[in-house]
Enzyme design. Structure first.
Site, PDB file in Angstrom:
ATOM      1  N   LYS A 222       0.573  -1.099   0.151  1.00  0.00           N
ATOM      2  CA  LYS A 222      -0.353  -0.056   0.027  1.00  0.00           C
ATOM      3  C   LYS A 222       1.141   0.929  -0.199  1.00  0.00           C
ATOM      4  O   LYS A 222       0.421   2.323  -0.639  1.00  0.00           O
ATOM      5  CB  LYS A 222      -0.947   0.079   0.373  1.00  0.00           C
ATOM      6  CG  LYS A 222      -1.621  -0.721   1.330  1.00  0.00           C
ATOM      7  CD  LYS A 222      -2.882  -1.067   2.393  1.00  0.00           C
ATOM      8  CE  LYS A 222      -2.418  -0.371   3.897  1.00  0.00           C
ATOM      9  NZ  LYS A 222      -2.084  -1.417   4.140  1.00  0.00           N
TER      10      LYS A 222
ATOM     11  N   ARG B 284      -0.922  -8.801  13.842  1.00  0.00           N
ATOM     12  CA  ARG B 284      -1.402  -7.169  12.768  1.00  0.00           C
ATOM     13  C   ARG B 284      -1.995  -8.118  11.325  1.00  0.00           C
ATOM     14  O   ARG B 284      -2.906  -7.546  10.871  1.00  0.00           O
ATOM     15  CB  ARG B 284      -0.412  -6.060  12.236  1.00  0.00           C
ATOM     16  CG  ARG B 284       0.314  -5.715  12.946  1.00  0.00           C
ATOM     17  CD  ARG B 284       1.729  -5.378  12.864  1.00  0.00           C
ATOM     18  NE  ARG B 284       2.167  -4.712  11.601  1.00  0.00           N
ATOM     19  CZ  ARG B 284       3.034  -4.347  11.270  1.00  0.00           C
ATOM     20  NH1 ARG B 284       3.823  -4.859  11.339  1.00  0.00           N
ATOM     21  NH2 ARG B 284       3.404  -3.991   9.779  1.00  0.00           N
TER      22      ARG B 284
ATOM     23  N   ARG C  44      -9.782   1.449   8.508  1.00  0.00           N
ATOM     24  CA  ARG C  44      -9.446  -0.112   9.040  1.00  0.00           C
ATOM     25  C   ARG C  44     -10.557  -1.167   9.397  1.00  0.00           C
ATOM     26  O   ARG C  44      -9.977  -1.816  10.209  1.00  0.00           O
ATOM     27  CB  ARG C  44      -8.196  -0.198   9.557  1.00  0.00           C
ATOM     28  CG  ARG C  44      -6.940  -0.645   9.381  1.00  0.00           C
ATOM     29  CD  ARG C  44      -5.846  -0.963  10.330  1.00  0.00           C
ATOM     30  NE  ARG C  44      -4.664  -0.715  10.605  1.00  0.00           N
ATOM     31  CZ  ARG C  44      -3.468  -1.003   9.596  1.00  0.00           C
ATOM     32  NH1 ARG C  44      -3.804   0.282   9.185  1.00  0.00           N
ATOM     33  NH2 ARG C  44      -2.573  -1.229   9.682  1.00  0.00           N
TER      34      ARG C  44
ATOM     35  N   ARG D 278      11.816  -6.028   3.869  1.00  0.00           N
ATOM     36  CA  ARG D 278      12.023  -4.403   4.257  1.00  0.00           C
ATOM     37  C   ARG D 278      12.488  -3.667   5.468  1.00  0.00           C
ATOM     38  O   ARG D 278      12.827  -2.702   5.646  1.00  0.00           O
ATOM     39  CB  ARG D 278      10.297  -4.014   4.554  1.00  0.00           C
ATOM     40  CG  ARG D 278      10.643  -3.241   4.966  1.00  0.00           C
ATOM     41  CD  ARG D 278       8.590  -1.970   4.963  1.00  0.00           C
ATOM     42  NE  ARG D 278       7.706  -2.764   6.116  1.00  0.00           N
ATOM     43  CZ  ARG D 278       6.479  -2.770   6.191  1.00  0.00           C
ATOM     44  NH1 ARG D 278       5.821  -2.454   5.546  1.00  0.00           N
ATOM     45  NH2 ARG D 278       5.932  -2.494   7.057  1.00  0.00           N
TER      46      ARG D 278
ATOM     47  N   ARG E  78      10.645  -0.376  12.383  1.00  0.00           N
ATOM     48  CA  ARG E  78       9.724  -0.744  13.270  1.00  0.00           C
ATOM     49  C   ARG E  78       9.460  -1.498  13.868  1.00  0.00           C
ATOM     50  O   ARG E  78       9.542  -2.622  14.020  1.00  0.00           O
ATOM     51  CB  ARG E  78       8.200  -0.561  11.845  1.00  0.00           C
ATOM     52  CG  ARG E  78       7.836   0.369  11.677  1.00  0.00           C
ATOM     53  CD  ARG E  78       6.763   0.730  10.510  1.00  0.00           C
ATOM     54  NE  ARG E  78       5.875  -0.352  10.765  1.00  0.00           N
ATOM     55  CZ  ARG E  78       5.192  -0.508   9.943  1.00  0.00           C
ATOM     56  NH1 ARG E  78       4.471   0.336   8.594  1.00  0.00           N
ATOM     57  NH2 ARG E  78       4.152  -0.748  10.047  1.00  0.00           N
TER      58      ARG E  78
HETATM   59  P1  ADP Z   1       0.499  -1.884   8.684  1.00  0.00           P
HETATM   60  O1  ADP Z   1       1.938  -2.045   7.399  1.00  0.00           O
HETATM   61  O2  ADP Z   1       0.231  -3.026   9.611  1.00  0.00           O
HETATM   62  O3  ADP Z   1      -0.582  -1.471   6.972  1.00  0.00           O
HETATM   63  P2  ADP Z   1       0.965   0.706   9.041  1.00  0.00           P
HETATM   64  O4  ADP Z   1       1.405   2.057   9.597  1.00  0.00           O
HETATM   65  O5  ADP Z   1      -0.661   1.234   8.246  1.00  0.00           O
HETATM   66  O6  ADP Z   1       1.067  -0.285   9.642  1.00  0.00           O
HETATM   67  O7  ADP Z   1      -0.103   1.058  11.057  1.00  0.00           O
HETATM   68  C1  ADP Z   1       0.409   0.578  12.003  1.00  0.00           C
HETATM   69  C2  ADP Z   1       0.071   0.248  13.179  1.00  0.00           C
HETATM   70  O8  ADP Z   1      -1.165   1.587  13.279  1.00  0.00           O
HETATM   71  C3  ADP Z   1      -1.283  -0.224  13.575  1.00  0.00           C
HETATM   72  O9  ADP Z   1      -1.099  -1.613  13.626  1.00  0.00           O
HETATM   73  C4  ADP Z   1      -2.297   0.033  14.038  1.00  0.00           C
HETATM   74  O10 ADP Z   1      -1.376  -0.181  15.442  1.00  0.00           O
HETATM   75  C5  ADP Z   1      -2.035   1.842  14.357  1.00  0.00           C
HETATM   76  N1  ADP Z   1      -2.965   1.896  12.931  1.00  0.00           N
HETATM   77  C6  ADP Z   1      -2.786   2.409  12.064  1.00  0.00           C
HETATM   78  N2  ADP Z   1      -3.968   3.541  11.134  1.00  0.00           N
HETATM   79  C7  ADP Z   1      -5.103   2.575  12.270  1.00  0.00           C
HETATM   80  C8  ADP Z   1      -6.626   2.296  12.054  1.00  0.00           C
HETATM   81  N3  ADP Z   1      -7.393   3.128  10.846  1.00  0.00           N
HETATM   82  N4  ADP Z   1      -7.147   2.411  13.294  1.00  0.00           N
HETATM   83  C9  ADP Z   1      -6.387   1.355  14.402  1.00  0.00           C
HETATM   84  N5  ADP Z   1      -4.913   1.469  14.597  1.00  0.00           N
HETATM   85  C10 ADP Z   1      -4.259   1.316  13.387  1.00  0.00           C
END
Ligand code: ADP
Length: 287
Positions: A13, A150, A88, A127, A139
């Site tokens: 993404k 996740r 999400r 990554r 991260r």
């Molecule tokens: P991923 O690569 O897992 O999609 P992101 O960078 O999008 O990771 O998000 C990292 C973390 O931030 C998630 O695991 C969650 O804890 C939090 N997070 C991000 N977006 C949301 C959301 N829309 N609702 C709830 N938590 C979120």
């Protein structure tokens, strides 16, 4: 252009969002990035989110909805945006619908990057290795254990959004297992097909195709036939949007329409020839 990118962690993404930003000059709204910035800056939101994120859980809906609502009001989002990591959950999607309605904004499409789960762990490991090689901070949630969590939360809370948006005829699915370049090209192709980008060029191409088809038949008949063909192409383009699948039907529809136009004028031509031939045969028989 207003888009949502949907897919599990490691589906690409972020990579694709950056490419869309570069090409179309729209804003990338990544809740993950925003939350990580809040954690780093130790804001009240950051303090609340820190541990939840580190353990792979989801930050409460009201927090992320608040962040997104503020972000949509920033001037750079006026030109268009890509939501990456939001919504999400179904309640987040419902809240987004409300927000967009209030702000008089309309969503163009939801692009789902579909990937084999077995490939995700390897991708995230790559990554991490790349980030380390660049000397960047890794991260805290990019470990195999947290990734498993996740993924589980993606499956149970986020995956229902596929159904949510497909019911609303917004969902477009792209095979996320192709190379980065191929995925980019496929996204561009479907955005063009649904008319979200380069609509003018597409219209010109459809008109050209119709004109080509019409030339094959008799001129007058073709001129008449080209009108319904154009309407057919328009209707089928709408159909693609409604159908919500990779955009092929629009293209096919336009082709079919022009092919039909050519065929009907040809058929009419053939009919005339047959009649003339019958007359000659009758005359000969009389003689
Ligand atoms: P991923 O690569 O897992 O999609 P992101 O960078 O999008 O990771 O998000 C990292 C973390 O931030 C998630 O695991 C969650 O804890 C939090 N997070 C991000 N977006 C949301 C959301 N829309 N609702 C709830 N938590 C979120």
């Amino acid at each position: 252009m207003r888009l949502i990118l949907l897919g599990p962690p490691g589906s690409g993404k972020g990579t694709q969002a950056q490419r869309l930003v570069q090409r179309y000059g729209i804003a990338q709204l990544s809740t993950g990035e925003m939350l990580r910035a809040a954690v780093a800056a130790q804001t009240p939101v950051g303090l609340k989110a820190k541990d939840i994120m580190a353990s792979g859980g989801l930050v409460p809906d009201e927090i992320v909805i608040g962040i997104i609502s503020d972000r949509l009001d920033q001037p750079d989002a006026a030109k268009g945006f890509i939501l990456d990591g939001f919504p999400r959950t179904v309640p987040q999607a419902e809240a987004l619908d409300e927000l967009l309605k209030k702000k008089h904004m309309r969503l163009d499409a939801v692009i789902e990057l579909r990937v084999n789960e077995s490939a995700l762990l390897q991708r995230v490991e790559n990554r991490v290795a790349q980030m380390r090689a660049r000397g960047e901070d890794v991260r805290v949630d990019d470990t195999p254990e947290v990734l498993t969590k996740r993924l589980a939360s993606y499956r149970s809370l986020t995956e229902p959004l596929i159904h949510y948006y497909s019911e609303r005829r917004k969902l477009l699915t792209v095979d996320g297992m192709m190379t980065i370049e191929h995925v980019t090209r496929e996204i561009r192709r479907i955005l063009t097909a649904i008319g979200a980008v380069e609509a003018k060029a597409k219209k010109a191409a459809v008109a050209k195709r119709i004109a080509k088809g019409a030339k094959k038949g008799a001129k007058t008949a073709a001129r008449k036939a080209s009108k319904p063909a154009a309407r057919g192409a328009r209707a089928s383009r709408k159909g693609t949007k409604a159908l919500g699948k990779a955009g092929k039907p629009a293209f096919k529809g336009a082709k079919t329409a022009s092919r039909k136009a050519a065929a009907s004028s040809k058929a009419r031509g053939a009919g005339k020839t047959r009649k003339a031939a019958k007359k000659v045969t009758k005359k000969r028989a009389k003689a």
